[in-house]
Scaffold this motif. Structure first.
Motif, mmCIF file in Angstrom:
data_model
loop_
_atom_site.group_PDB
_atom_site.id
_atom_site.type_symbol
_atom_site.label_atom_id
_atom_site.label_comp_id
_atom_site.label_asym_id
_atom_site.label_seq_id
_atom_site.Cartn_x
_atom_site.Cartn_y
_atom_site.Cartn_z
ATOM 1 N N GLN A 40 0.835 -1.192 0.000
ATOM 2 C CA GLN A 40 0.000 0.000 0.000
ATOM 3 C C GLN A 40 0.872 1.245 0.000
ATOM 4 O O GLN A 40 2.057 1.167 0.268
ATOM 5 N N SER A 41 0.265 2.381 -0.279
ATOM 6 C CA SER A 41 1.039 3.623 -0.316
ATOM 7 C C SER A 41 1.653 3.943 1.042
ATOM 8 O O SER A 41 2.710 4.543 1.119
ATOM 9 N N GLN A 42 1.018 3.510 2.132
ATOM 10 C CA GLN A 42 1.552 3.787 3.465
ATOM 11 C C GLN A 42 2.469 2.686 3.987
ATOM 12 O O GLN A 42 3.051 2.825 5.039
ATOM 13 N N THR A 59 2.374 -5.780 10.024
ATOM 14 C CA THR A 59 2.184 -4.527 9.291
ATOM 15 C C THR A 59 3.397 -3.625 9.450
ATOM 16 O O THR A 59 3.961 -3.521 10.543
ATOM 17 N N PHE A 60 3.786 -2.990 8.357
ATOM 18 C CA PHE A 60 4.802 -1.939 8.368
ATOM 19 C C PHE A 60 4.130 -0.660 7.878
ATOM 20 O O PHE A 60 3.489 -0.658 6.826
ATOM 21 N N ARG A 61 4.235 0.419 8.640
ATOM 22 C CA ARG A 61 3.689 1.720 8.246
ATOM 23 C C ARG A 61 4.845 2.680 8.017
ATOM 24 O O ARG A 61 5.592 2.993 8.936
ATOM 25 N N ALA A 62 5.001 3.130 6.793
ATOM 26 C CA ALA A 62 6.087 4.048 6.461
ATOM 27 C C ALA A 62 5.803 5.457 6.987
ATOM 28 O O ALA A 62 6.707 6.138 7.468
ATOM 29 N N ASP A 63 4.556 5.895 6.875
ATOM 30 C CA ASP A 63 4.188 7.265 7.257
ATOM 31 C C ASP A 63 3.233 7.251 8.437
ATOM 32 O O ASP A 63 2.412 6.337 8.575
ATOM 33 N N PRO A 64 3.304 8.282 9.291
ATOM 34 C CA PRO A 64 2.382 8.339 10.419
ATOM 35 C C PRO A 64 0.937 8.522 9.935
ATOM 36 O O PRO A 64 0.692 9.105 8.881
ATOM 37 N N ASP A 71 7.325 4.642 10.136
ATOM 38 C CA ASP A 71 8.439 3.694 10.202
ATOM 39 C C ASP A 71 8.237 2.701 11.345
ATOM 40 O O ASP A 71 9.150 2.390 12.106
ATOM 41 N N SER A 72 7.009 2.187 11.464
ATOM 42 C CA SER A 72 6.676 1.320 12.588
ATOM 43 C C SER A 72 6.143 -0.030 12.121
ATOM 44 O O SER A 72 5.643 -0.167 11.004
ATOM 45 N N ILE A 73 6.271 -1.022 13.016
ATOM 46 C CA ILE A 73 5.753 -2.359 12.743
ATOM 47 C C ILE A 73 4.821 -2.781 13.868
ATOM 48 O O ILE A 73 4.925 -2.303 15.002
ATOM 49 N N GLN A 74 3.916 -3.704 13.524
ATOM 50 C CA GLN A 74 2.970 -4.254 14.484
ATOM 51 C C GLN A 74 2.742 -5.731 14.162
ATOM 52 O O GLN A 74 2.796 -6.128 12.991
ATOM 53 N N ARG A 147 9.788 -6.695 0.199
ATOM 54 C CA ARG A 147 10.468 -5.392 0.196
ATOM 55 C C ARG A 147 9.519 -4.235 -0.038
ATOM 56 O O ARG A 147 8.537 -4.354 -0.750
ATOM 57 N N GLY A 148 9.878 -3.140 0.582
ATOM 58 C CA GLY A 148 9.163 -1.884 0.419
ATOM 59 C C GLY A 148 10.157 -0.763 0.677
ATOM 60 O O GLY A 148 11.368 -0.967 0.569
ATOM 61 N N SER A 149 9.662 0.414 1.041
ATOM 62 C CA SER A 149 10.563 1.512 1.362
ATOM 63 C C SER A 149 9.949 2.383 2.449
ATOM 64 O O SER A 149 8.740 2.448 2.603
ATOM 65 N N ALA A 150 10.861 3.018 3.207
ATOM 66 C CA ALA A 150 10.441 3.890 4.294
ATOM 67 C C ALA A 150 9.959 5.209 3.741
ATOM 68 O O ALA A 150 10.270 5.583 2.640
#
Length: 150
Positions: A40-42, A59-64, A71-74, A147-150
């Motif tokens: 996803q975009s986030q 889940t990895f969230r690049a943006d708040p 830059d968080s994981i859950q 893979r994704g990006s921050a």
């Protein structure tokens, strides 16, 4: 874009035979999960299934977003099957996996989601996440990294 990946059978370790009282007993089989990944975009949402049942999500969230830091994981455990869920993050992934950040659901009854574990990562830095089934006395059963990006 949604992609489905089959987890290689080699990822699930076999416990083999355990000798008890001179008799050989087959150990309980390790789960052989399959995954569905949504880029996803986030960030990345990684759903882990075993036998058609959704057992966990990483889940990895690049943006708040709202209360979720960037830059968080859950890790979320959805199935009371005795296995916990661990989400692992590899920053600047190479040819071998190197866990830079991890969060898990160990010690909690499902359904349960961990808190978000964050730390600043420079924009557009390559990252990868994977989700593992974890249980005391057993080797983790991990999905391939995505893979994704921050």
């Amino acid at each position: 874009m949604k992609r489905t990946f089959a987890v290689l059978a080699g990822l699930a370790t076999t416990l083999g035979l355990v000798l008890v009282g001179g008799q050989a007993n087959a150990a309980a089989p390790e789960p052989q999960p399959r995954v569905e990944v949504s880029i996803q975009s986030q960030g990345i949402v990684y759903d882990l299934y075993d036998g058609g049942v959704l057992v966990g999500t990483g889940t990895f969230r690049a943006d708040p977003s709202g209360d979720i830091p960037g830059d968080s994981i859950q890790a979320c455990d959805w199935d009371a099957d005795g296995w916990g869920i661990e989400t692992q993050l590899d920053v600047n992934p190479g040819s071998s996996w190197d866990t830079d950040r991890a969060v898990n659901t160990r010690g909690h009854a499902s359904p349960y989601c961990s808190g978000w574990k964050s730390g600043n990562i420079a924009e557009n830095t390559p990252v990868a996440i994977r989700v593992c089934l974890v249980k005391s006395g057993s080797s983790p059963v991990c999905s391939p990294g995505v893979r994704g990006s921050a």
